[in-house]
Design a protein around this motif. Structure first.
Motif, PDB file in Angstrom:
ATOM      1  N   SER A 162     -11.772  26.696  44.963  1.00  0.00           N
ATOM      2  CA  SER A 162     -12.673  26.557  43.816  1.00  0.00           C
ATOM      3  C   SER A 162     -11.987  26.002  42.577  1.00  0.00           C
ATOM      4  O   SER A 162     -12.634  25.817  41.546  1.00  0.00           O
ATOM      5  CB  SER A 162     -13.289  27.919  43.488  1.00  0.00           C
ATOM      6  OG  SER A 162     -14.064  28.365  44.575  1.00  0.00           O
ATOM      7  N   ARG A 163     -10.717  25.725  42.661  1.00  0.00           N
ATOM      8  CA  ARG A 163      -9.989  25.200  41.505  1.00  0.00           C
ATOM      9  C   ARG A 163     -10.419  23.782  41.188  1.00  0.00           C
ATOM     10  O   ARG A 163     -10.737  23.009  42.086  1.00  0.00           O
ATOM     11  CB  ARG A 163      -8.484  25.275  41.757  1.00  0.00           C
ATOM     12  CG  ARG A 163      -8.013  26.705  41.813  1.00  0.00           C
ATOM     13  CD  ARG A 163      -6.545  26.855  42.076  1.00  0.00           C
ATOM     14  NE  ARG A 163      -6.280  28.268  42.317  1.00  0.00           N
ATOM     15  CZ  ARG A 163      -5.267  28.715  43.028  1.00  0.00           C
ATOM     16  NH1 ARG A 163      -4.390  27.879  43.548  1.00  0.00           N
ATOM     17  NH2 ARG A 163      -5.116  30.016  43.212  1.00  0.00           N
ATOM     18  N   GLY A 164     -10.450  23.476  39.894  1.00  0.00           N
ATOM     19  CA  GLY A 164     -10.829  22.149  39.450  1.00  0.00           C
ATOM     20  C   GLY A 164     -12.328  21.935  39.324  1.00  0.00           C
ATOM     21  O   GLY A 164     -12.770  20.844  38.971  1.00  0.00           O
ATOM     22  N   ALA A 165     -13.110  22.976  39.585  1.00  0.00           N
ATOM     23  CA  ALA A 165     -14.575  22.856  39.543  1.00  0.00           C
ATOM     24  C   ALA A 165     -15.173  23.415  38.252  1.00  0.00           C
ATOM     25  O   ALA A 165     -16.385  23.489  38.128  1.00  0.00           O
ATOM     26  CB  ALA A 165     -15.188  23.560  40.752  1.00  0.00           C
ATOM     27  N   GLY A 166     -14.332  23.844  37.304  1.00  0.00           N
ATOM     28  CA  GLY A 166     -14.836  24.362  36.037  1.00  0.00           C
ATOM     29  C   GLY A 166     -15.203  25.837  36.056  1.00  0.00           C
ATOM     30  O   GLY A 166     -15.730  26.351  35.074  1.00  0.00           O
TER      31      GLY A 166
END
Length: 155
Positions: free
Chosen positions: A86-90
């Protein structure tokens, strides 16, 4: 990543399965992934004003943090953890903005991993003091002054 829903609750209001999932996420990120054998369960989750804020996707926590009050009255954001997928998805940014709303214009402190100093600066946090090691990872204390205009809109 699919959409996510932000939730928040005091410890007493967390269903046991959700609490387990939040603690598991923190252990997976901080203890396993970052290879830091340390007491993840530090007692602060039990403080009466601690609020857990997390994002769920498909009913599964994908990111979490906790909002606390330090003894000096300042707000504190801690244990910011995001599952690798889920990293980089805000998701973490959304949780930090919610934490700042919960702290309602108060001065807020956090201890950021050094590589995230610029990321937290987008929310109005300013590094203070020298870099220090916590569990072999460089950190910086960061403070967001009370009533910083626009600080909760960072990405």
């Amino acid at each position: 990543m699919s959409s996510f829903v932000v939730r928040e609750a005091a410890l007493a209001d967390l269903p046991p399965a959700v609490l387990y999932a939040l603690l598991r996420l923190r252990v997976d990120v901080f203890v396993v992934e970052q290879e830091c054998a340390y007491p993840e369960l530090d007692g602060r989750d039990l403080e009466p004003d601690c609020v857990h804020v997390w994002a769920e996707s498909g009913g599964v926590p994908v990111a979490a943090l906790r909002v606390l009050r330090d003894p000096d009255g300042r707000g504190r954001i801690g244990r910011v953890a995001t599952a690798p997928a889920s990293r980089g998805a805000g998701v973490a940014g959304t949780l930090v903005r919610r934490a700042l709303e919960l702290l309602d214009g108060d001065e807020v402190v956090l201890d950021a991993q050094a590589h995230l100093v610029d990321w937290y600066a987008r929310f109005g946090f300013v590094a203070q003091g020298e870099e220090f090691l916590e569990d072999r990872i460089p950190h910086r204390t960061m403070v967001r002054p009370a009533d910083v205009v626009g600080s909760s809109t960072g990405g």
